[in-house]
Scaffold this motif. Sequence first.
Motif, short mmCIF file in Angstrom:
data_model
loop_
_atom_site.label_atom_id
_atom_site.label_comp_id
_atom_site.label_asym_id
_atom_site.label_seq_id
_atom_site.Cartn_x
_atom_site.Cartn_y
_atom_site.Cartn_z
N ALA A 32 -2.65 -7.26 1.00
CA ALA A 32 -1.23 -6.99 0.75
C ALA A 32 -0.35 -7.75 1.73
O ALA A 32 0.67 -8.34 1.35
CB ALA A 32 -0.96 -5.49 0.84
N GLY A 33 -0.76 -7.76 3.01
CA GLY A 33 0.01 -8.50 4.01
C GLY A 33 0.02 -9.99 3.72
O GLY A 33 1.06 -10.66 3.85
N SER A 34 -1.13 -10.53 3.30
CA SER A 34 -1.22 -11.95 2.96
C SER A 34 -0.34 -12.30 1.77
O SER A 34 0.37 -13.31 1.78
CB SER A 34 -2.67 -12.32 2.67
OG SER A 34 -2.78 -13.66 2.25
N GLN A 35 -0.37 -11.45 0.74
CA GLN A 35 0.43 -11.72 -0.45
C GLN A 35 1.92 -11.69 -0.13
O GLN A 35 2.70 -12.53 -0.60
CB GLN A 35 0.11 -10.69 -1.54
CG GLN A 35 -1.29 -10.84 -2.14
CD GLN A 35 -1.47 -12.14 -2.88
OE1 GLN A 35 -0.61 -12.55 -3.65
NE2 GLN A 35 -2.59 -12.80 -2.66
N ALA A 159 -3.69 -4.81 -4.52
CA ALA A 159 -2.90 -5.42 -3.45
C ALA A 159 -2.23 -6.70 -3.92
O ALA A 159 -1.09 -7.00 -3.52
CB ALA A 159 -3.81 -5.73 -2.25
N ILE A 160 -2.93 -7.46 -4.79
CA ILE A 160 -2.34 -8.70 -5.32
C ILE A 160 -1.12 -8.39 -6.19
O ILE A 160 -0.14 -9.14 -6.21
CB ILE A 160 -3.40 -9.48 -6.11
CG1 ILE A 160 -4.43 -10.06 -5.13
CG2 ILE A 160 -2.77 -10.61 -6.93
CD1 ILE A 160 -5.65 -10.67 -5.81
N ALA A 165 5.23 -7.44 -5.04
CA ALA A 165 6.29 -6.55 -5.48
C ALA A 165 6.99 -5.91 -4.28
O ALA A 165 8.23 -5.85 -4.22
CB ALA A 165 5.73 -5.47 -6.40
N LEU A 166 6.20 -5.45 -3.30
CA LEU A 166 6.78 -4.87 -2.10
C LEU A 166 7.56 -5.92 -1.32
O LEU A 166 8.66 -5.66 -0.82
CB LEU A 166 5.68 -4.27 -1.23
CG LEU A 166 6.12 -3.66 0.11
CD1 LEU A 166 7.15 -2.55 -0.12
CD2 LEU A 166 4.92 -3.13 0.88
N THR A 175 14.41 -12.15 5.04
CA THR A 175 13.07 -12.74 5.12
C THR A 175 12.31 -12.22 6.34
O THR A 175 11.10 -11.99 6.27
CB THR A 175 13.18 -14.27 5.20
OG1 THR A 175 13.96 -14.76 4.10
CG2 THR A 175 11.81 -14.92 5.14
N GLY A 176 13.02 -12.03 7.45
CA GLY A 176 12.37 -11.55 8.66
C GLY A 176 11.73 -10.18 8.48
O GLY A 176 10.69 -9.89 9.07
N VAL A 177 12.33 -9.34 7.65
CA VAL A 177 11.77 -8.01 7.39
C VAL A 177 10.43 -8.13 6.68
O VAL A 177 9.49 -7.38 6.97
CB VAL A 177 12.76 -7.16 6.56
CG1 VAL A 177 12.13 -5.82 6.19
CG2 VAL A 177 14.05 -6.95 7.32
N VAL A 178 10.31 -9.08 5.76
CA VAL A 178 9.04 -9.29 5.05
C VAL A 178 7.97 -9.74 6.04
O VAL A 178 6.83 -9.26 6.03
CB VAL A 178 9.19 -10.32 3.93
CG1 VAL A 178 7.89 -10.45 3.14
CG2 VAL A 178 10.33 -9.93 2.99
N TYR A 179 8.32 -10.67 6.94
CA TYR A 179 7.36 -11.12 7.94
C TYR A 179 6.97 -9.96 8.86
O TYR A 179 5.80 -9.83 9.26
CB TYR A 179 7.94 -12.26 8.77
CG TYR A 179 8.10 -13.56 8.00
CD1 TYR A 179 7.10 -14.01 7.16
CD2 TYR A 179 9.25 -14.34 8.13
CE1 TYR A 179 7.23 -15.20 6.46
CE2 TYR A 179 9.39 -15.53 7.45
CZ TYR A 179 8.39 -15.96 6.61
OH TYR A 179 8.52 -17.13 5.91
N GLY A 180 7.93 -9.11 9.21
CA GLY A 180 7.63 -7.96 10.05
C GLY A 180 6.68 -6.98 9.37
O GLY A 180 5.74 -6.46 9.99
#
Length: 415
Positions: A32-35, A159-160, A165-166, A175-180
């Motif tokens: 999930a983190g990778s996606q 997860a894929i 979606a998340l 974008t920073g929130v997604v990286y976090g």
Amino acid sequence: MSVPAAASPNFSDLTRERPFMRMWSARLFGTAGSQMMLVAIGWHMYELTGSAWDLGLVGLYQFVPALLLALVAGHVVDRHHRGRIVAACLAVQGMVALALLLAVQGHHDSRGLLLGLSLVLGAVRAFQMPAQQALTPLLVPPLMLSRAMAFSSAGMQGAIIGGPALGGLLFAAGTGVVYGASLLFFAVGSLLVVQVRYDHAPPRREPVSLSTVLAGVNFIWHRKPVLGAVSLDLFAVLLGGAVALLPIFAKDILHTGPWGLGLLRSAPAVGALTASILLTRRPIERRVGRVLLIAVAMFGVCMIVFGFSRSFVVSLLALAVSGGADMVNVVIRQTLVQLETPDAMRGRVSAVNSIFIGASNQLGEFESGATAALLGPVGSVVVGGVGTVLVALAWFRLFPSLAARDRLVRPVSQG
């Protein structure tokens, strides 16, 4: 691999295997983190450059190091503790997410940074994929492995589907929130893997040489059921894939908008998730070789139906069934490969398998585009589907030991 005949374990038995369930949870968080991070990097790159070429480079920069390092990575996986390798890979991906987060916050993000970190991600995955595949057989008894592979695939597909979606929802906050969020997911995954306990017997040390690095290739070549299963998947994906052409079908043939393209892209994953859940509950126990070949042929038939279809609903159903058929192929193939491979070789064999998968995906997209330029999108998909069916039929004759395989785990004769 032969084991004494015994009653088939059920799903509740699998969930009581604590090391496996911990590893399953770690893969769920890691995938999930990778996606999420991949979606964010693609969006980030396009915001910075507005270039479709640069979007393609992101994928290429991840593919090349994964391909170049695969055989070396397999050798490392067979010589060292696989759980620690997976944990380290997740931790490095977390560091990449942290670097991107800091770059966004400090306004230091750039095209070069994204491409450089894409190289790191590709190198990491060269080690992570074979380590994960080779670790699973050590966490469950052989009779549970098929069910464990299906359950792992169900989690991966979830997860894929859910990761992007998340990530899309979190983009509203930046974008920073997604990286976090990706950083958090990688950290949790790495901590879970560190807690996985299994019997690790350090292998006999042998000097590194070309023959030891290429041992996985040699092993697959001389094990006809394994060679048949791996090469079958290579040709099926190479000929039968239609993902690269979905935008053309969505816009020019089925006449849907971006929402339709999104549904078309998600349909195979939904079918795969459904099939993996069913296989977790009711694993295939008999005539596995024949089922594998029929599943690949069914995948080809679905591509033919999709190519000729002018109905959006029929196209969705064809893609969903193709995803389910492909999942049957994946579970049987991966289980067969792991069971037929001695533990000391599993890392190198898994690395070769990952090369086949990665190359077939990339070359499959190229094949679809090249044949579409000559035959049009419909001709490309239909010809590919017919080719996949013919390959499945040919494999009955070329690999009779694979076609005749009855059980994944061969019981010891009681006579």
